[in-house]
Scaffold this motif. Structure first.
Motif, PDB file in Angstrom:
ATOM      1  N   SER A   1       0.816  -1.209   0.000  1.00 11.41           N
ATOM      2  CA  SER A   1       0.000   0.000   0.000  1.00 11.41           C
ATOM      3  C   SER A   1       0.850   1.259   0.000  1.00 11.41           C
ATOM      4  O   SER A   1       0.322   2.362   0.021  1.00 11.41           O
ATOM      5  CB  SER A   1      -0.911   0.009   1.230  1.00 11.41           C
ATOM      6  N   ASP A   2       2.184   1.100  -0.036  1.00 10.57           N
ATOM      7  CA  ASP A   2       3.056   2.266   0.039  1.00 10.57           C
ATOM      8  C   ASP A   2       3.596   2.671  -1.334  1.00 10.57           C
ATOM      9  O   ASP A   2       4.541   3.444  -1.431  1.00 10.57           O
ATOM     10  CB  ASP A   2       4.217   2.023   1.015  1.00 10.57           C
ATOM     11  N   GLY A   3       3.006   2.162  -2.401  1.00 13.82           N
ATOM     12  CA  GLY A   3       3.374   2.594  -3.737  1.00 13.82           C
ATOM     13  C   GLY A   3       4.783   2.240  -4.152  1.00 13.82           C
ATOM     14  O   GLY A   3       5.318   2.791  -5.111  1.00 13.82           O
ATOM     15  N   ARG A   4       5.398   1.305  -3.451  1.00  8.50           N
ATOM     16  CA  ARG A   4       6.798   0.977  -3.725  1.00  8.50           C
ATOM     17  C   ARG A   4       6.965   0.237  -5.058  1.00  8.50           C
ATOM     18  O   ARG A   4       6.014  -0.311  -5.619  1.00  8.50           O
ATOM     19  CB  ARG A   4       7.353   0.088  -2.610  1.00  8.50           C
ATOM     20  N   VAL A   5       8.197   0.212  -5.539  1.00  7.66           N
ATOM     21  CA  VAL A   5       8.540  -0.654  -6.657  1.00  7.66           C
ATOM     22  C   VAL A   5       8.269  -2.092  -6.220  1.00  7.66           C
ATOM     23  O   VAL A   5       8.807  -2.561  -5.223  1.00  7.66           O
ATOM     24  CB  VAL A   5      10.022  -0.499  -7.045  1.00  7.66           C
ATOM     25  N   GLY A   6       7.411  -2.780  -6.959  1.00  6.54           N
ATOM     26  CA  GLY A   6       7.052  -4.142  -6.570  1.00  6.54           C
ATOM     27  C   GLY A   6       7.293  -5.168  -7.645  1.00  6.54           C
ATOM     28  O   GLY A   6       7.209  -6.367  -7.392  1.00  6.54           O
ATOM     29  N   HIS A   7       7.594  -4.712  -8.861  1.00  7.08           N
ATOM     30  CA  HIS A   7       7.783  -5.658  -9.967  1.00  7.08           C
ATOM     31  C   HIS A   7       8.634  -4.993 -11.039  1.00  7.08           C
ATOM     32  O   HIS A   7       8.629  -3.764 -11.180  1.00  7.08           O
ATOM     33  CB  HIS A   7       6.434  -6.063 -10.556  1.00  7.08           C
ATOM     34  N   ASN A   8       9.371  -5.811 -11.790  1.00  6.96           N
ATOM     35  CA  ASN A   8      10.113  -5.268 -12.928  1.00  6.96           C
ATOM     36  C   ASN A   8      10.246  -6.308 -14.031  1.00  6.96           C
ATOM     37  O   ASN A   8      10.066  -7.506 -13.813  1.00  6.96           O
ATOM     38  CB  ASN A   8      11.477  -4.709 -12.515  1.00  6.96           C
ATOM     39  N   GLY A   9      10.519  -5.816 -15.225  1.00  6.69           N
ATOM     40  CA  GLY A   9      10.676  -6.671 -16.391  1.00  6.69           C
ATOM     41  C   GLY A   9      11.691  -6.077 -17.346  1.00  6.69           C
ATOM     42  O   GLY A   9      12.225  -4.980 -17.115  1.00  6.69           O
ATOM     43  N   ILE A  10      11.954  -6.774 -18.442  1.00  2.97           N
ATOM     44  CA  ILE A  10      12.939  -6.351 -19.435  1.00  2.97           C
ATOM     45  C   ILE A  10      12.202  -5.969 -20.712  1.00  2.97           C
ATOM     46  O   ILE A  10      11.393  -6.749 -21.240  1.00  2.97           O
ATOM     47  CB  ILE A  10      13.935  -7.486 -19.742  1.00  2.97           C
ATOM     48  N   TYR A  11      12.492  -4.775 -21.216  1.00  3.75           N
ATOM     49  CA  TYR A  11      11.885  -4.355 -22.478  1.00  3.75           C
ATOM     50  C   TYR A  11      12.572  -5.086 -23.633  1.00  3.75           C
ATOM     51  O   TYR A  11      13.791  -5.147 -23.722  1.00  3.75           O
ATOM     52  CB  TYR A  11      12.030  -2.845 -22.661  1.00  3.75           C
ATOM     53  N   MET A  12      11.743  -5.646 -24.540  1.00  8.58           N
ATOM     54  CA  MET A  12      12.269  -6.449 -25.641  1.00  8.58           C
ATOM     55  C   MET A  12      12.316  -5.689 -26.961  1.00  8.58           C
ATOM     56  O   MET A  12      13.011  -6.096 -27.899  1.00  8.58           O
ATOM     57  CB  MET A  12      11.387  -7.691 -25.847  1.00  8.58           C
ATOM     58  N   GLY A  13      11.589  -4.594 -27.051  1.00 13.62           N
ATOM     59  CA  GLY A  13      11.389  -3.911 -28.324  1.00 13.62           C
ATOM     60  C   GLY A  13       9.977  -4.162 -28.814  1.00 13.62           C
ATOM     61  O   GLY A  13       9.286  -5.086 -28.363  1.00 13.62           O
ATOM     62  N   ASN A  14       9.501  -3.301 -29.734  1.00 15.17           N
ATOM     63  CA  ASN A  14       8.168  -3.441 -30.328  1.00 15.17           C
ATOM     64  C   ASN A  14       7.050  -3.441 -29.279  1.00 15.17           C
ATOM     65  O   ASN A  14       6.003  -4.064 -29.482  1.00 15.17           O
ATOM     66  CB  ASN A  14       8.073  -4.717 -31.176  1.00 15.17           C
ATOM     67  N   GLY A  15       7.292  -2.799 -28.138  1.00 15.17           N
ATOM     68  CA  GLY A  15       6.259  -2.688 -27.114  1.00 15.17           C
ATOM     69  C   GLY A  15       6.122  -3.885 -26.204  1.00 15.17           C
ATOM     70  O   GLY A  15       5.231  -3.910 -25.349  1.00 15.17           O
ATOM     71  N   ASP A  16       7.004  -4.890 -26.367  1.00 10.42           N
ATOM     72  CA  ASP A  16       6.879  -6.133 -25.598  1.00 10.42           C
ATOM     73  C   ASP A  16       7.782  -6.138 -24.369  1.00 10.42           C
ATOM     74  O   ASP A  16       8.855  -5.523 -24.353  1.00 10.42           O
ATOM     75  CB  ASP A  16       7.220  -7.332 -26.473  1.00 10.42           C
ATOM     76  N   MET A  17       7.371  -6.862 -23.358  1.00 12.02           N
ATOM     77  CA  MET A  17       8.144  -7.025 -22.118  1.00 12.02           C
ATOM     78  C   MET A  17       8.268  -8.514 -21.814  1.00 12.02           C
ATOM     79  O   MET A  17       7.296  -9.267 -21.932  1.00 12.02           O
ATOM     80  CB  MET A  17       7.425  -6.323 -20.951  1.00 12.02           C
ATOM     81  N   ILE A  18       9.446  -8.935 -21.402  1.00 11.72           N
ATOM     82  CA  ILE A  18       9.631 -10.294 -20.899  1.00 11.72           C
ATOM     83  C   ILE A  18       9.921 -10.193 -19.410  1.00 11.72           C
ATOM     84  O   ILE A  18      10.710  -9.349 -18.972  1.00 11.72           O
ATOM     85  CB  ILE A  18      10.751 -11.046 -21.664  1.00 11.72           C
ATOM     86  N   HIS A  19       9.262 -11.040 -18.625  1.00  6.95           N
ATOM     87  CA  HIS A  19       9.388 -10.924 -17.171  1.00  6.95           C
ATOM     88  C   HIS A  19       8.943 -12.219 -16.513  1.00  6.95           C
ATOM     89  O   HIS A  19       8.366 -13.106 -17.158  1.00  6.95           O
ATOM     90  CB  HIS A  19       8.556  -9.749 -16.649  1.00  6.95           C
ATOM     91  N   ALA A  20       9.214 -12.301 -15.199  1.00 13.07           N
ATOM     92  CA  ALA A  20       8.736 -13.423 -14.385  1.00 13.07           C
ATOM     93  C   ALA A  20       7.576 -12.905 -13.547  1.00 13.07           C
ATOM     94  O   ALA A  20       7.765 -12.052 -12.679  1.00 13.07           O
ATOM     95  CB  ALA A  20       9.854 -13.954 -13.495  1.00 13.07           C
ATOM     96  N   SER A  21       6.382 -13.388 -13.817  1.00 13.24           N
ATOM     97  CA  SER A  21       5.201 -12.916 -13.087  1.00 13.24           C
ATOM     98  C   SER A  21       4.699 -13.992 -12.137  1.00 13.24           C
ATOM     99  O   SER A  21       4.910 -15.186 -12.368  1.00 13.24           O
ATOM    100  CB  SER A  21       4.088 -12.513 -14.059  1.00 13.24           C
ATOM    101  N   SER A  22       4.017 -13.563 -11.091  1.00 13.43           N
ATOM    102  CA  SER A  22       3.533 -14.509 -10.083  1.00 13.43           C
ATOM    103  C   SER A  22       2.462 -15.433 -10.638  1.00 13.43           C
ATOM    104  O   SER A  22       2.260 -16.536 -10.135  1.00 13.43           O
ATOM    105  CB  SER A  22       2.994 -13.753  -8.867  1.00 13.43           C
ATOM    106  N   SER A  23       1.752 -14.999 -11.680  1.00 10.99           N
ATOM    107  CA  SER A  23       0.657 -15.808 -12.217  1.00 10.99           C
ATOM    108  C   SER A  23       1.076 -16.747 -13.342  1.00 10.99           C
ATOM    109  O   SER A  23       0.515 -17.829 -13.503  1.00 10.99           O
ATOM    110  CB  SER A  23      -0.468 -14.892 -12.724  1.00 10.99           C
ATOM    111  N   ARG A  24       2.128 -16.359 -14.107  1.00  7.42           N
ATOM    112  CA  ARG A  24       2.460 -17.144 -15.298  1.00  7.42           C
ATOM    113  C   ARG A  24       3.930 -17.535 -15.396  1.00  7.42           C
ATOM    114  O   ARG A  24       4.335 -18.174 -16.368  1.00  7.42           O
ATOM    115  CB  ARG A  24       2.069 -16.360 -16.560  1.00  7.42           C
ATOM    116  N   GLY A  25       4.743 -17.168 -14.407  1.00  6.66           N
ATOM    117  CA  GLY A  25       6.165 -17.461 -14.521  1.00  6.66           C
ATOM    118  C   GLY A  25       6.797 -16.608 -15.606  1.00  6.66           C
ATOM    119  O   GLY A  25       6.295 -15.527 -15.941  1.00  6.66           O
ATOM    120  N   VAL A  26       7.901 -17.085 -16.186  1.00 12.37           N
ATOM    121  CA  VAL A  26       8.594 -16.309 -17.216  1.00 12.37           C
ATOM    122  C   VAL A  26       7.805 -16.381 -18.523  1.00 12.37           C
ATOM    123  O   VAL A  26       7.548 -17.461 -19.056  1.00 12.37           O
ATOM    124  CB  VAL A  26      10.032 -16.818 -17.430  1.00 12.37           C
ATOM    125  N   HIS A  27       7.422 -15.215 -19.039  1.00 11.92           N
ATOM    126  CA  HIS A  27       6.679 -15.162 -20.301  1.00 11.92           C
ATOM    127  C   HIS A  27       6.812 -13.778 -20.913  1.00 11.92           C
ATOM    128  O   HIS A  27       7.356 -12.857 -20.298  1.00 11.92           O
ATOM    129  CB  HIS A  27       5.205 -15.515 -20.085  1.00 11.92           C
TER     130      HIS A  27
END
Length: 353
Positions: A304-330
């Motif tokens: 609830s403190d607005g902190r940085v809570g997640h991050n990912g890697i920009y791939m280009g063309n508007g896409d992001m690759i990341h490890a998410s709690s719901s889907r793992g790396v995708h």
């Protein structure tokens, strides 16, 4: 002679106090009583059990078990100083037995001093609430520990000021006063404060930070970017666990461990947590992203403190690759077209340059 004797007595008392403070063990077994195992409910749903103790009229919870319940699974202990460092992959919490100040990310917070009992660290419910951005209380009707996560309230600790509370929750004193109808800056220990609404809490300090990147890759930046993206794609399908440890990689990650692991394969050493990673490199506008830039988001369902809570890697063309709690790396294609990521986006940093 009488004055010299008085000074000698005072000096002896000081020496006795210092010696007692330095050499008295932290073990306090004789002072506590065991409490029956309590169920632990998060947002009303029973998830686990825990074994509290009572000490001097206060209920205490074992740090390690509570940390795991709250998904702070990466737990490190420094035996000489009796210090715990805990991370959920987003933020590290650091506390020392007997200390009234702890660190949460880059913020210092006031807490009831943790106790060292039977070779285990314990914290009060109030201290645990402050450490983990939760609101924890005992429900006598069923003998359970109730956890509100993320917290909507904060209980004032000894030594707190409105300014310090505002800093720790990434908001302003005026927003705190408005949320609690406060006419002055006076607060008192034990007072329950409402945390300002989500739109008034946001961690913005990391975008100003420009900590140097430990980059030992001598290849041209364009080649490094391409190599990072190809490396990141190797782990698509890997699982997710909050606070995953390096030993679990590459089959299991959390968001920041994934990024640390991928960049590390190409001689770029990044810190462990997403908050720490947010502090390195140069800020870059979202309209000028390049492959390999890091994207940072809040996670309102957890903090609830607005902190940085997640991050990912920009791939280009508007896409992001990341490890998410719901889907793992995708890959999240056109991530800014997805309302969740658009609404929780904070900023981006460039570390390959």
């Amino acid at each position: 002679m009488k004055k010299q004797l008085t000074h000698l007595i005072k000096f002896s008392l000081i020496i006795t106090f210092v010696f007692t403070f330095l050499f008295t063990p932290l073990h306090e077994a004789s002072a506590f009583e065991r409490v029956p195992t309590a169920g632990v409910a998060i947002n009303g749903e029973m998830v686990d059990g825990i074994n509290p103790i009572k000490l001097e009229g206060e209920m205490y919870l074992p740090i390690i078990y509570l940390s795991k319940i709250l998904s702070y699974n990466d737990i490190r202990f420094e035996s000489p100083t009796k210090t715990y460092e805990l991370t959920d992959g987003s933020t590290s919490v650091r506390l020392t037995m007997g200390g009234s100040r702890a660190r949460r990310g880059d913020d210092f917070i006031n807490i009831d001093p943790p106790r060292w009992i039977d070779e285990t660290g314990y914290v009060t419910l109030d201290a645990a609430s402050a450490l983990f951005n939760t609101y924890i209380y005992f429900k006598p009707e069923n003998g359970s520990i109730q956890i509100e996560k993320p917290a909507s309230k904060y209980e004032v600790q000894s030594g707190d000021t409105l300014w310090r509370i505002a800093q720790a929750h990434h908001t302003t004193v005026n927003a705190l006063k408005a949320a609690n109808d406060l006419g002055s800056n006076v607060i008192y220990k034990g007072q329950l404060l409402n945390i300002p609404p989500r739109e008034e809490t946001k961690e913005i300090e990391p975008i100003k930070e420009k900590k140097p990147v430990d980059d030992r890759n001598t290849a041209p930046p364009g080649d490094v970017r391409s190599a990072i993206i190809e490396e990141a794609k190797k782990y698509i399908g890997a699982g997710y666990e909050f606070g995953a440890t390096y030993a679990q990689a590459p089959s299991v990650f959390d968001c920041s461990l994934y990024i640390q692991y991928v960049f590390g394969k190409h001689d770029i050493a990044l810190p462990r947590t997403s908050r720490e990673q947010a502090g390195v490199g140069e800020a870059v506008d979202i309209n000028n992203l390049q492959p390999g830039d890091l994207l940072f988001f809040t996670t309102p369902s957890m903090y609830s403190d607005g902190r940085v809570g997640h991050n990912g890697i920009y791939m280009g063309n508007g896409d992001m690759i990341h490890a998410s709690s719901s889907r793992g790396v995708h890959i999240a294609e056109n991530f800014m077209d997805i309302s969740y990521w658009r609404d929780n986006y904070l900023f981006s940093k460039r570390i390959i340059d």
